[in-house]
Each structure stands twice: as structure tokens, then as C-alpha cells.
Design a protein around this motif. Structure first.
Motif, PDB file in Angstrom:
ATOM      1  N   CYS A  36      21.252  34.738 -35.772  1.00  0.00           N
ATOM      2  CA  CYS A  36      20.998  36.020 -35.193  1.00  0.00           C
ATOM      3  C   CYS A  36      22.668  36.625 -34.721  1.00  0.00           C
ATOM      4  CB  CYS A  36      20.155  36.266 -34.165  1.00  0.00           C
ATOM      5  SG  CYS A  36      18.501  35.532 -34.652  1.00  0.00           S
ATOM      6  N   THR A  37      22.917  37.792 -34.983  1.00  0.00           N
ATOM      7  CA  THR A  37      23.807  38.724 -34.328  1.00  0.00           C
ATOM      8  C   THR A  37      23.904  38.548 -32.847  1.00  0.00           C
ATOM      9  OG1 THR A  37      23.120  40.601 -34.738  1.00  0.00           O
ATOM     10  CG2 THR A  37      24.343  39.801 -36.678  1.00  0.00           C
ATOM     11  N   ASP A  66      23.946  41.087 -31.053  1.00  0.00           N
ATOM     12  CA  ASP A  66      22.736  42.362 -30.847  1.00  0.00           C
ATOM     13  C   ASP A  66      21.356  42.110 -31.083  1.00  0.00           C
ATOM     14  OD1 ASP A  66      23.310  42.648 -33.442  1.00  0.00           O
ATOM     15  OD2 ASP A  66      24.028  44.911 -32.975  1.00  0.00           O
ATOM     16  N   GLN A  67      21.222  40.832 -31.499  1.00  0.00           N
ATOM     17  CA  GLN A  67      19.683  40.344 -31.720  1.00  0.00           C
ATOM     18  C   GLN A  67      19.359  38.884 -30.866  1.00  0.00           C
ATOM     19  OE1 GLN A  67      20.410  39.440 -35.714  1.00  0.00           O
ATOM     20  NE2 GLN A  67      19.641  41.499 -36.516  1.00  0.00           N
ATOM     21  N   ASN A  85      15.006  32.917 -27.557  1.00  0.00           N
ATOM     22  CA  ASN A  85      16.803  32.686 -27.649  1.00  0.00           C
ATOM     23  C   ASN A  85      16.970  30.962 -27.593  1.00  0.00           C
ATOM     24  OD1 ASN A  85      19.354  33.641 -27.626  1.00  0.00           O
ATOM     25  ND2 ASN A  85      19.265  33.795 -25.406  1.00  0.00           N
ATOM     26  N   SER A 114       6.402  47.759 -34.139  1.00  0.00           N
ATOM     27  CA  SER A 114       7.208  46.533 -34.174  1.00  0.00           C
ATOM     28  C   SER A 114       7.024  45.621 -35.744  1.00  0.00           C
ATOM     29  CB  SER A 114       6.710  45.503 -33.182  1.00  0.00           C
ATOM     30  OG  SER A 114       7.279  44.168 -33.327  1.00  0.00           O
ATOM     31  N   CYS A 129      15.011  37.449 -36.124  1.00  0.00           N
ATOM     32  CA  CYS A 129      15.985  38.033 -34.988  1.00  0.00           C
ATOM     33  C   CYS A 129      15.411  39.291 -34.776  1.00  0.00           C
ATOM     34  CB  CYS A 129      17.424  38.127 -35.815  1.00  0.00           C
ATOM     35  SG  CYS A 129      17.924  36.649 -36.482  1.00  0.00           S
ATOM     36  N   PHE A 130      15.238  39.307 -33.132  1.00  0.00           N
ATOM     37  CA  PHE A 130      14.636  40.504 -32.662  1.00  0.00           C
ATOM     38  C   PHE A 130      15.671  41.540 -32.195  1.00  0.00           C
ATOM     39  CE2 PHE A 130      12.274  43.369 -29.495  1.00  0.00           C
ATOM     40  CZ  PHE A 130      11.318  43.562 -30.120  1.00  0.00           C
ATOM     41  N   PRO A 131      15.780  42.840 -32.608  1.00  0.00           N
ATOM     42  CA  PRO A 131      17.179  43.748 -32.047  1.00  0.00           C
ATOM     43  C   PRO A 131      16.898  43.917 -30.610  1.00  0.00           C
ATOM     44  CG  PRO A 131      15.430  45.028 -33.391  1.00  0.00           C
ATOM     45  CD  PRO A 131      15.037  43.473 -33.513  1.00  0.00           C
ATOM     46  N   LYS A 132      18.161  43.763 -29.888  1.00  0.00           N
ATOM     47  CA  LYS A 132      18.085  44.238 -28.434  1.00  0.00           C
ATOM     48  C   LYS A 132      18.102  45.700 -28.092  1.00  0.00           C
ATOM     49  CE  LYS A 132      21.087  40.034 -27.371  1.00  0.00           C
ATOM     50  NZ  LYS A 132      22.438  39.583 -26.899  1.00  0.00           N
TER      51      LYS A 132
END
Ligand SMILES: *[C@@H]1O[C@H](CO)[C@@H](O)[C@H](O)[C@H]1NC(C)=O
Length: 209
Positions: free
Chosen positions: A48-49, A51-52, A72, A178, A205-208
Motif C-alpha cells: 500500500c502507499t 496514504d493507504q 496495518n 465503501s 489498501c484503504f485510503p486514509k
């Protein structure tokens, strides 16, 4: 003749040295790779990046094996950790700091509807919510309780039926739909376990924000 032999020998040495040099270079590259490239978290196939957040949520299997909630890179709730229970297993995370605020089991069979609703309504706006079902979760699931999850971005909770498995990741009171949601329908024709459907699972990967 002598000079030819000499040439042949020195050519051999050059090739030998080059092979040796290359093997050192490649081993150094391999080492630096294994040090600098992190492995994907929560059993995901990709990284994930920044911001994820990596998430992986699995429902229970029948009423036998408990659900699993990974956030995480850390398993927050699971059968093995012995902190899951029949009903809705819910982890709440502060999405700004990434810290786990709570992990709770809502008993959807013997719990009081107003307590369940109160617990859901106490989740602050913007907080990340990870949900996994274990066994039937519909007995105490009133319209208000379904509405609370719709408010967190659920699309499938409204049609959830007896013994359906359900996993969901959303945000408190945002109303944004979602994409992190799966339902496994209880149907005698397709059930994996006699009277229960297959495990429902969602990972990504869930966006922040
Ligand atoms: C979430 O964490 C941030 C950063 O630590 C903090 O400022 C904020 O108050 C927290 N939000 C809630 C709702 O607790």
C-alpha cells in the motif's frame, strides 16, 4: 605458439575475473533488495502507499471458527487471540494517527438493541470501522442499527439476512459508500458448511482520506 598459449591463458583469466566480479555485484544487489524492499502487510499481494492502510477482514466460518481483523500489519481480533465472539466483531481506528481505539464484540443474539445502537452511535465521525460477522448477526439487527452502518458507507447491510456472513470497512458517519465490503449469502444450494455460507473476506489498501 607460445604467444598464442599466453593469449589464450590471459583471455581465460579475464573471463574468470569478469564472472567473479559479476557474481559479487549481483549478490550485493540481491542483499540490498532484501533489505530495502518491505513485504506487503496483512497478507496482501501488493504494497500500500503512504496514504493507504493495509486491511484484511474475514468473517467467521459457520459458528465454529472466529473471524479475523488485520489492520496495518497487525491482527487486532482473531480466534487465536481469543478476543472474538458470536455477533459483530468491530475494530475502531483513528484514521489520522492509525491508532486502534477499541475492539468490541456486539452480541446480536442476546444483546439489547439500544445498547448495540448506542455503541455504534458513539463512533466518532471520520473514525475507521472494521466489521466482521461471526454466526448469525440479524436477530437484533433493527432498521436503526442497519441505518447506522449505512451511515458508515455500507451498501449490503440493508439486505443482510439470517446467517449471511458479512465483512465491511468504512468510516464513522461520513455517508461515503465503501468499496470494502463483501457478503456471503446463506443459501442451502451453495452453502459450504451445511447450514452456513462460505467465509466472506475483504482485503486491500484503504485510503486514509
Ligand atoms: C485522532 O488522532 C489525532 C492525531 O493524534 C488527534 O488529534 C485526534 O484528536 C484524534 N481523533 C479522535 C476523534 O480521537
Amino acid at each position: 605458439m607460445r604467444s598464442q598459449a599466453l593469449f589464450f591463458l590471459s583471455a581465460l583469466m579475464v573471463v574468470g575475473l569478469m564472472t567473479w566480479g559479476l557474481s559479487i555485484v549481483s549478490s550485493v544487489i540481491q542483499k540490498s533488495r532484501s533489505v530495502s524492499v518491505p513485504a506487503p502487510k496483512c497478507g496482501l499481494a501488493t504494497l500500500c502507499t503512504a496514504d493507504q492502510f493495509p486491511v484484511h477482514v474475514s468473517s467467521g466460518a459457520a459458528d465454529i471458527v472466529g473471524p479475523k481483523i488485520c489492520f496495518n500489519g497487525k491482527i487486532i481480533m482473531s480466534h487465536v487471540l481469543n478476543n472474538v465472539g458470536l455477533g459483530l466483531n468491530i475494530v475502531v481506528v483513528n484514521i489520522s494517527s492509525g491508532s486502534v481505539e477499541s475492539s468490541t464484540v456486539l452480541n446480536m443474539k442476546n444483546g439489547a438493541e439500544k445498547d448495540i445502537l448506542q455503541r455504534l452511535n458513539s463512533i466518532k465521525p471520520g473514525m475507521m470501522v472494521l466489521v466482521a460477522s461471526f454466526g448469525d448477526v440479524t436477530l437484533k439487527m433493527s432498521d436503526e442499527i442497519r441505518e447506522a452502518f449505512v451511515g458508515m458507507g455500507s451498501s449490503l447491510v440493508s439486505s443482510l439476512k439470517y446467517r449471511d456472513n458479512w465483512v465491511f470497512v468504512g468510516r464513522g458517519v461520513t455517508g461515503d459508500k465503501s468499496l470494502f465490503e463483501k457478503r456471503s449469502v446463506n443459501d442451502a444450494k451453495t452453502n459450504v458448511y451445511d447450514t452456513y455460507p462460505a467465509v466472506a473476506e475483504v482485503a486491500g489498501c484503504f485510503p486514509k482520506d
